[in-house]
Motif scaffolding. Structure first.
Motif, PDB file in Angstrom:
ATOM      1  N   ASN A  46       5.788  -1.416  -1.783  1.00  0.00           N
ATOM      2  CA  ASN A  46       4.833  -1.729  -0.535  1.00  0.00           C
ATOM      3  C   ASN A  46       3.347  -1.293  -0.761  1.00  0.00           C
ATOM      4  O   ASN A  46       2.732  -1.230   0.415  1.00  0.00           O
ATOM      5  N   ALA A  47       3.076  -1.411  -1.925  1.00  0.00           N
ATOM      6  CA  ALA A  47       1.487  -0.821  -2.013  1.00  0.00           C
ATOM      7  C   ALA A  47       0.614  -2.158  -1.636  1.00  0.00           C
ATOM      8  O   ALA A  47       1.181  -3.464  -1.514  1.00  0.00           O
ATOM      9  N   THR A  48      -0.581  -1.553  -1.139  1.00  0.00           N
ATOM     10  CA  THR A  48      -1.899  -2.650  -0.886  1.00  0.00           C
ATOM     11  C   THR A  48      -2.619  -2.255  -1.933  1.00  0.00           C
ATOM     12  O   THR A  48      -3.195  -1.235  -2.139  1.00  0.00           O
ATOM     13  N   VAL A  49      -3.497  -3.264  -2.168  1.00  0.00           N
ATOM     14  CA  VAL A  49      -4.686  -3.197  -2.960  1.00  0.00           C
ATOM     15  C   VAL A  49      -5.969  -4.079  -2.357  1.00  0.00           C
ATOM     16  O   VAL A  49      -5.436  -5.366  -2.209  1.00  0.00           O
ATOM     17  N   ALA A 116     -19.392   0.173 -13.268  1.00  0.00           N
ATOM     18  CA  ALA A 116     -19.838  -1.144 -12.776  1.00  0.00           C
ATOM     19  C   ALA A 116     -18.881  -1.321 -11.454  1.00  0.00           C
ATOM     20  O   ALA A 116     -19.109  -2.032 -10.703  1.00  0.00           O
ATOM     21  N   MET A 117     -17.830  -0.355 -11.471  1.00  0.00           N
ATOM     22  CA  MET A 117     -16.914  -0.554 -10.335  1.00  0.00           C
ATOM     23  C   MET A 117     -16.232   0.883 -10.014  1.00  0.00           C
ATOM     24  O   MET A 117     -16.257   1.638 -11.166  1.00  0.00           O
ATOM     25  N   VAL A 118     -16.033   1.517  -8.857  1.00  0.00           N
ATOM     26  CA  VAL A 118     -15.421   2.688  -8.785  1.00  0.00           C
ATOM     27  C   VAL A 118     -13.945   2.093  -7.880  1.00  0.00           C
ATOM     28  O   VAL A 118     -14.247   1.485  -6.942  1.00  0.00           O
ATOM     29  N   ALA A 119     -12.983   2.967  -8.410  1.00  0.00           N
ATOM     30  CA  ALA A 119     -11.622   2.577  -7.414  1.00  0.00           C
ATOM     31  C   ALA A 119     -10.985   3.840  -6.802  1.00  0.00           C
ATOM     32  O   ALA A 119     -11.126   4.816  -7.549  1.00  0.00           O
ATOM     33  N   ALA A 134      -1.855   2.693  -2.596  1.00  0.00           N
ATOM     34  CA  ALA A 134      -2.977   1.853  -2.282  1.00  0.00           C
ATOM     35  C   ALA A 134      -3.962   2.029  -3.274  1.00  0.00           C
ATOM     36  O   ALA A 134      -4.191   3.336  -3.957  1.00  0.00           O
ATOM     37  N   ARG A 135      -5.229   1.191  -3.316  1.00  0.00           N
ATOM     38  CA  ARG A 135      -6.179   0.903  -4.487  1.00  0.00           C
ATOM     39  C   ARG A 135      -7.169   0.410  -3.668  1.00  0.00           C
ATOM     40  O   ARG A 135      -6.675  -0.770  -3.153  1.00  0.00           O
TER      41      ARG A 135
END
Length: 145
Positions: A46-49, A116-119, A134-135
């Motif tokens: 049930n993860a959300t990204v 260039a990106m942070v998660a 979640a990410r």
């Protein structure tokens, strides 16, 4: 009014940190080898990204389908290097992890000098292992522009 508390779990987390580092390493390997199954393997059902473009996706099957399409399509010849920037254990079974991402070439040499990106990953420990629930990806503006 009392000051806001510092929320932290005081227990030791060396094994947990090693597992979270492995999740990030697996994610880098999956991205660089176009392995959508491995890219999705650490996500809860049930993860959300939220991707770097702000598109929200939920559910393991949706994530797998999206990862397969992206890695076979526009990400096919893209390569990255990931760095686990920090981990905060807010409870023994909940962790917030920040990952920095830099573009690389096919040999692994860095293209970007800075991230260039942070998660932000929200991880939950269940049944003896860590799962990404979640990410949230955030592009980092180019400092030269």
């Amino acid at each position: 009014m009392s000051p806001a508390p510092i929320i932290e779990d005081s227990s030791e987390h060396e094994a947990d940190l090693a597992e979270i580092r492995q999740i990030i390493a697996d994610t880098e390997t999956a991205y660089n080898t176009n392995d959508a199954d491995l890219l999705t393997a650490h996500f809860a059902r049930n993860a959300t990204v939220v991707n770097a473009m702000g598109v929200r996706m939920s559910g393991w099957d949706t994530l797998l389908e999206t990862n397969r399409a992206a890695l076979a399509g526009f990400l096919r010849d893209q390569y990255v290097r990931y760095e686990l920037l920090d981990v905060l254990f807010v409870r023994p079974d909940v962790a917030l992890a920040h990952k920095g991402a830099r573009a690389a070439d096919s040999s692994g040499e860095l293209v970007d000098l800075d991230h260039a990106m942070v998660a932000l990953y929200v991880l939950v420990k269940q049944d003896g292992r860590w799962w990404v629930i979640a990410r949230q990806n955030t592009l980092v503006p180019d400092k030269t522009g």
